[in-house]
Design a protein around this motif. Structure first.
Motif, PDB file in Angstrom:
ATOM      1  N   ALA A   1       0.832  -1.207   0.000  1.00  0.00           N
ATOM      2  CA  ALA A   1       0.000   0.000   0.000  1.00  0.00           C
ATOM      3  C   ALA A   1       0.866   1.257   0.000  1.00  0.00           C
ATOM      4  CB  ALA A   1      -0.928  -0.009   1.210  1.00  0.00           C
ATOM      5  N   LYS A   2       1.952   1.236   0.757  1.00  0.00           N
ATOM      6  CA  LYS A   2       2.835   2.402   0.820  1.00  0.00           C
ATOM      7  C   LYS A   2       3.531   2.651  -0.506  1.00  0.00           C
ATOM      8  CE  LYS A   2       6.656   4.338   3.496  1.00  0.00           C
ATOM      9  NZ  LYS A   2       7.616   4.095   4.615  1.00  0.00           N
ATOM     10  N   SER A   3       3.957   1.578  -1.177  1.00  0.00           N
ATOM     11  CA  SER A   3       4.691   1.744  -2.440  1.00  0.00           C
ATOM     12  C   SER A   3       3.809   2.300  -3.549  1.00  0.00           C
ATOM     13  CB  SER A   3       5.285   0.402  -2.880  1.00  0.00           C
ATOM     14  OG  SER A   3       4.253  -0.529  -3.190  1.00  0.00           O
ATOM     15  N   TYR A   4       2.477   2.138  -3.439  1.00  0.00           N
ATOM     16  CA  TYR A   4       1.574   2.628  -4.471  1.00  0.00           C
ATOM     17  C   TYR A   4       0.898   3.945  -4.090  1.00  0.00           C
ATOM     18  CZ  TYR A   4       1.941  -1.361  -7.590  1.00  0.00           C
ATOM     19  OH  TYR A   4       2.396  -2.291  -8.489  1.00  0.00           O
ATOM     20  N   GLN A   5       1.303   4.536  -2.987  1.00  0.00           N
ATOM     21  CA  GLN A   5       0.788   5.861  -2.648  1.00  0.00           C
ATOM     22  C   GLN A   5       1.264   6.864  -3.686  1.00  0.00           C
ATOM     23  OE1 GLN A   5      -1.319   6.928  -0.382  1.00  0.00           O
ATOM     24  NE2 GLN A   5      -1.623   4.922   0.562  1.00  0.00           N
ATOM     25  N   PRO A   6       0.430   7.833  -4.069  1.00  0.00           N
ATOM     26  CA  PRO A   6       0.822   8.765  -5.139  1.00  0.00           C
ATOM     27  C   PRO A   6       2.021   9.626  -4.734  1.00  0.00           C
ATOM     28  CG  PRO A   6      -1.172   9.506  -4.031  1.00  0.00           C
ATOM     29  CD  PRO A   6      -0.894   8.123  -3.521  1.00  0.00           C
ATOM     30  N   LYS A   7       2.899   9.826  -5.695  1.00  0.00           N
ATOM     31  CA  LYS A   7       4.034  10.733  -5.488  1.00  0.00           C
ATOM     32  C   LYS A   7       3.564  12.173  -5.673  1.00  0.00           C
ATOM     33  CE  LYS A   7       6.690   7.108  -5.145  1.00  0.00           C
ATOM     34  NZ  LYS A   7       5.660   6.094  -5.375  1.00  0.00           N
ATOM     35  N   ARG A   8       4.425  13.103  -5.254  1.00  0.00           N
ATOM     36  CA  ARG A   8       4.041  14.517  -5.350  1.00  0.00           C
ATOM     37  C   ARG A   8       3.786  14.925  -6.794  1.00  0.00           C
ATOM     38  NH1 ARG A   8       7.668  18.665  -2.079  1.00  0.00           N
ATOM     39  NH2 ARG A   8       6.758  17.318  -0.464  1.00  0.00           N
ATOM     40  N   LYS A   9       4.577  14.404  -7.719  1.00  0.00           N
ATOM     41  CA  LYS A   9       4.402  14.778  -9.122  1.00  0.00           C
ATOM     42  C   LYS A   9       3.137  14.168  -9.727  1.00  0.00           C
ATOM     43  CE  LYS A   9       7.330  10.974 -10.730  1.00  0.00           C
ATOM     44  NZ  LYS A   9       8.537  10.617 -11.505  1.00  0.00           N
ATOM     45  N   GLU A  10       2.539  13.200  -9.041  1.00  0.00           N
ATOM     46  CA  GLU A  10       1.338  12.557  -9.550  1.00  0.00           C
ATOM     47  C   GLU A  10       0.053  13.119  -8.945  1.00  0.00           C
ATOM     48  OE1 GLU A  10       3.226   8.080 -10.185  1.00  0.00           O
ATOM     49  OE2 GLU A  10       2.107   8.547  -8.358  1.00  0.00           O
ATOM     50  N   GLU A  11       0.177  14.108  -8.064  1.00  0.00           N
ATOM     51  CA  GLU A  11      -1.002  14.617  -7.360  1.00  0.00           C
ATOM     52  C   GLU A  11      -2.060  15.157  -8.306  1.00  0.00           C
ATOM     53  OE1 GLU A  11      -2.050  14.529  -4.351  1.00  0.00           O
ATOM     54  OE2 GLU A  11      -0.327  13.488  -3.500  1.00  0.00           O
ATOM     55  N   ASP A  12      -1.619  15.799  -9.421  1.00  0.00           N
ATOM     56  CA  ASP A  12      -2.596  16.367 -10.359  1.00  0.00           C
ATOM     57  C   ASP A  12      -3.479  15.287 -10.976  1.00  0.00           C
ATOM     58  OD1 ASP A  12      -1.657  18.869  -9.850  1.00  0.00           O
ATOM     59  OD2 ASP A  12      -0.344  18.975 -11.607  1.00  0.00           O
ATOM     60  N   ASP A  13      -2.904  14.093 -11.191  1.00  0.00           N
ATOM     61  CA  ASP A  13      -3.686  13.018 -11.798  1.00  0.00           C
ATOM     62  C   ASP A  13      -4.690  12.410 -10.822  1.00  0.00           C
ATOM     63  OD1 ASP A  13      -2.311  13.321 -14.166  1.00  0.00           O
ATOM     64  OD2 ASP A  13      -0.738  11.891 -13.595  1.00  0.00           O
ATOM     65  N   TYR A  14      -4.475  12.633  -9.521  1.00  0.00           N
ATOM     66  CA  TYR A  14      -5.343  12.005  -8.531  1.00  0.00           C
ATOM     67  C   TYR A  14      -6.606  12.816  -8.233  1.00  0.00           C
ATOM     68  CZ  TYR A  14      -2.611   7.922  -7.380  1.00  0.00           C
ATOM     69  OH  TYR A  14      -1.991   6.703  -7.442  1.00  0.00           O
ATOM     70  N   GLN A  15      -6.936  13.726  -9.183  1.00  0.00           N
ATOM     71  CA  GLN A  15      -8.218  14.417  -9.055  1.00  0.00           C
ATOM     72  C   GLN A  15      -9.323  13.649  -9.781  1.00  0.00           C
ATOM     73  OE1 GLN A  15      -8.411  18.107 -11.449  1.00  0.00           O
ATOM     74  NE2 GLN A  15      -6.345  17.563 -12.170  1.00  0.00           N
ATOM     75  N   TYR A  16      -8.920  12.612 -10.542  1.00  0.00           N
ATOM     76  CA  TYR A  16      -9.910  11.807 -11.247  1.00  0.00           C
ATOM     77  C   TYR A  16     -10.443  10.712 -10.326  1.00  0.00           C
ATOM     78  CZ  TYR A  16      -7.891  14.182 -15.253  1.00  0.00           C
ATOM     79  OH  TYR A  16      -7.443  15.137 -16.109  1.00  0.00           O
ATOM     80  N   SER A  17     -11.703  10.316 -10.572  1.00  0.00           N
ATOM     81  CA  SER A  17     -12.371   9.395  -9.650  1.00  0.00           C
ATOM     82  C   SER A  17     -11.692   8.029  -9.529  1.00  0.00           C
ATOM     83  CB  SER A  17     -13.844   9.237 -10.054  1.00  0.00           C
ATOM     84  OG  SER A  17     -13.954   8.703 -11.364  1.00  0.00           O
ATOM     85  N   PRO A  18     -11.153   7.410 -10.601  1.00  0.00           N
ATOM     86  CA  PRO A  18     -10.452   6.125 -10.391  1.00  0.00           C
ATOM     87  C   PRO A  18      -9.229   6.264  -9.489  1.00  0.00           C
ATOM     88  CG  PRO A  18     -11.011   6.397 -12.707  1.00  0.00           C
ATOM     89  CD  PRO A  18     -11.258   7.717 -12.043  1.00  0.00           C
ATOM     90  N   CYS A  19      -8.502   7.372  -9.658  1.00  0.00           N
ATOM     91  CA  CYS A  19      -7.314   7.593  -8.831  1.00  0.00           C
ATOM     92  C   CYS A  19      -7.711   7.847  -7.380  1.00  0.00           C
ATOM     93  CB  CYS A  19      -6.506   8.757  -9.379  1.00  0.00           C
ATOM     94  SG  CYS A  19      -5.887   8.498 -11.064  1.00  0.00           S
ATOM     95  N   LYS A  20      -8.774   8.630  -7.188  1.00  0.00           N
ATOM     96  CA  LYS A  20      -9.249   8.864  -5.821  1.00  0.00           C
ATOM     97  C   LYS A  20      -9.713   7.549  -5.184  1.00  0.00           C
ATOM     98  CE  LYS A  20     -10.820  13.643  -6.496  1.00  0.00           C
ATOM     99  NZ  LYS A  20     -12.009  14.534  -6.506  1.00  0.00           N
ATOM    100  N   ALA A  21     -10.421   6.751  -5.974  1.00  0.00           N
ATOM    101  CA  ALA A  21     -10.899   5.467  -5.462  1.00  0.00           C
ATOM    102  C   ALA A  21      -9.722   4.555  -5.109  1.00  0.00           C
ATOM    103  CB  ALA A  21     -11.801   4.792  -6.498  1.00  0.00           C
ATOM    104  N   PHE A  22      -8.699   4.567  -5.939  1.00  0.00           N
ATOM    105  CA  PHE A  22      -7.530   3.733  -5.677  1.00  0.00           C
ATOM    106  C   PHE A  22      -6.829   4.171  -4.399  1.00  0.00           C
ATOM    107  CE2 PHE A  22      -2.968   2.708  -6.658  1.00  0.00           C
ATOM    108  CZ  PHE A  22      -3.093   1.354  -6.417  1.00  0.00           C
ATOM    109  N   ARG A  23      -6.753   5.480  -4.192  1.00  0.00           N
ATOM    110  CA  ARG A  23      -6.132   5.974  -2.958  1.00  0.00           C
ATOM    111  C   ARG A  23      -6.940   5.520  -1.734  1.00  0.00           C
ATOM    112  NH1 ARG A  23      -4.958  12.280  -2.415  1.00  0.00           N
ATOM    113  NH2 ARG A  23      -3.001  11.685  -3.416  1.00  0.00           N
ATOM    114  N   GLN A  24      -8.261   5.578  -1.821  1.00  0.00           N
ATOM    115  CA  GLN A  24      -9.100   5.107  -0.715  1.00  0.00           C
ATOM    116  C   GLN A  24      -8.944   3.603  -0.517  1.00  0.00           C
ATOM    117  OE1 GLN A  24     -13.242   6.140  -1.072  1.00  0.00           O
ATOM    118  NE2 GLN A  24     -13.847   4.939   0.725  1.00  0.00           N
ATOM    119  N   LEU A  25      -8.845   2.874  -1.629  1.00  0.00           N
ATOM    120  CA  LEU A  25      -8.644   1.426  -1.532  1.00  0.00           C
ATOM    121  C   LEU A  25      -7.335   1.102  -0.818  1.00  0.00           C
ATOM    122  CD1 LEU A  25      -9.426  -1.235  -4.166  1.00  0.00           C
ATOM    123  CD2 LEU A  25      -7.110  -1.162  -3.249  1.00  0.00           C
ATOM    124  N   LEU A  26      -6.286   1.858  -1.100  1.00  0.00           N
ATOM    125  CA  LEU A  26      -5.004   1.636  -0.434  1.00  0.00           C
ATOM    126  C   LEU A  26      -5.118   1.882   1.075  1.00  0.00           C
ATOM    127  CD1 LEU A  26      -2.503   3.295  -2.947  1.00  0.00           C
ATOM    128  CD2 LEU A  26      -2.960   0.854  -2.614  1.00  0.00           C
TER     129      LEU A  26
END
Length: 347
Positions: free
Chosen positions: A50-75
């Motif tokens: 779960a820690k290794s798949y946490q979004p990096k700082r450069k990926e934060e912009d992509d995590y505004q989409y619902s699949p990315c948000k859902a994946f973060r919650q899943l982690l």
């Protein structure tokens, strides 16, 4: 169902059985201990995953989409799930492994005491049997001696060549041996009674008591294995509601994905605001070299205006007679100059 009465002659087998039973208890304890290690390893690996798949700082912009948000919650839910596996391992260690180890140690000590008591009772019986055997052999010897003394007396009494003193001597010896035989016989009978009493007490009271203690010990072991198994299940059952909440959170995360909202978000993120370019217009050719030349169109490159898109290629100018004029002159001024030159030549 009493070992003392049903298995009165199976001392060695019962000793071996109780030994194997405690060995099985140790085996089950090792199983739970290894399971704890596996649960901890599983939890640690899930946490690292779960820690290794946490979004990096450069990926934060992509995590505004619902699949990315859902994946973060899943982690996050997976991390909580790993925590519950750690709870299972810790509770198994404290409620089962530790208690089971103490029980095995206690049963070993109890079994040793019971077997020592049984060995002691066996020694008492064997001592009584040994005394009986010695008394029996003494009686047999005394009986043989008495019989020989009787025969010697009868022989002397029938021999007229012997003196009365010799006959009396054999008579006294016969009576002495007979008396010794009676004493040996009485001692043998007394010892027989004592040995029989000891044997009855051994097989009816003392050894059954030892076997009953071994039976209680074995039943205690079996009952505790049952309780340990139920306790292991209870450890799982207690964390199950929290684990179900983790699964519910994963379901909620998956159901939060909305393709239409993400499509609109892409539009809002990348829309440039420019209008698409107009259609190219037909322009009539003029002059001898008109087919090889064409006016240069000043168009807005909409591809370069859109943020995040690939830059378009510039439209190349065609070569020809008109290319000798400066690009900042309009086409009408060029044509007008050519017409004026023709008039001056004719005049």
């Amino acid at each position: 169902m009493n070992w003392g009465t049903e298995l009165w002659d199976q001392y060695d087998n019962l000793a071996a059985h109780t030994h194997k039973g405690i060995e099985f208890l140790d085996k089950y304890g090792n199983f739970v201990k290894e399971r704890c290690a596996i649960e901890l390893e599983y939890a640690n690996k899930l946490r690292r995953l779960a820690k290794s798949y946490q979004p990096k700082r450069k990926e934060e912009d992509d995590y505004q989409y619902s699949p990315c948000k859902a994946f973060r919650q899943l982690l996050q839910e997976l991390n909580d799930f790993a925590g519950q596996r750690e709870v299972v391992a810790e509770n198994l260690q404290s409620n089962v492994v530790r208690e089971l180890h103490l029980l095995a140690k206690e049963l070993r000590e109890e079994r040793k005491q019971h077997l020592n008591e049984g060995a002691k009772q066996m020694a008492v019986l064997n001592t009584a049997i040994g005394a009986l055997e010695r008394a029996r052999r003494a009686y047999e010897r005394a009986a043989r001696d008495s019989e020989r003394a009787l025969e010697a007396f009868q022989k002397a009494d029938a021999d007229f060549n012997l003196s009365r003193a010799e006959v009396e001597k054999q008579k006294i010896n016969m009576k002495s041996r007979s008396q010794a035989c009676e004493e040996a016989k009485q001692e043998y009978m007394d010892q027989l009674r004592k040995t029989n009493d000891a044997q009855r007490q051994h097989y009816e009271q003392r050894l059954p008591h030892v076997f009953k203690q071994l039976q209680d010990l074995d039943e205690k072991r079996i009952k505790n294995i049952k309780n340990f198994m139920l306790s292991s299940v209870d450890v799982e059952r207690k964390v199950f509601p929290i684990i179900m909440k983790c699964f519910d959170g994963m379901d909620q995360a998956a159901n939060s994905i909305n393709e239409r909202e993400d499509t609109q978000l892409v539009i809002e993120r990348y829309k440039s605001g420019f209008l698409p370019p107009e259609d190219f217009r037909f322009e009539a050719a003029t002059g001898a070299d008109a087919t090889d030349s064409a006016p240069t169109h000043q168009t807005h490159n909409h591809l370069t205006a859109a943020r995040g898109t690939v830059s378009g290629n510039r439209i190349k100018k065609r070569g020809g007679l008109l290319s000798i004029f400066s690009s900042n002159k309009s086409l009408s001024s060029v044509i007008g100059g050519m017409a004026l030159s023709c008039v001056l030549i004719h005049t």
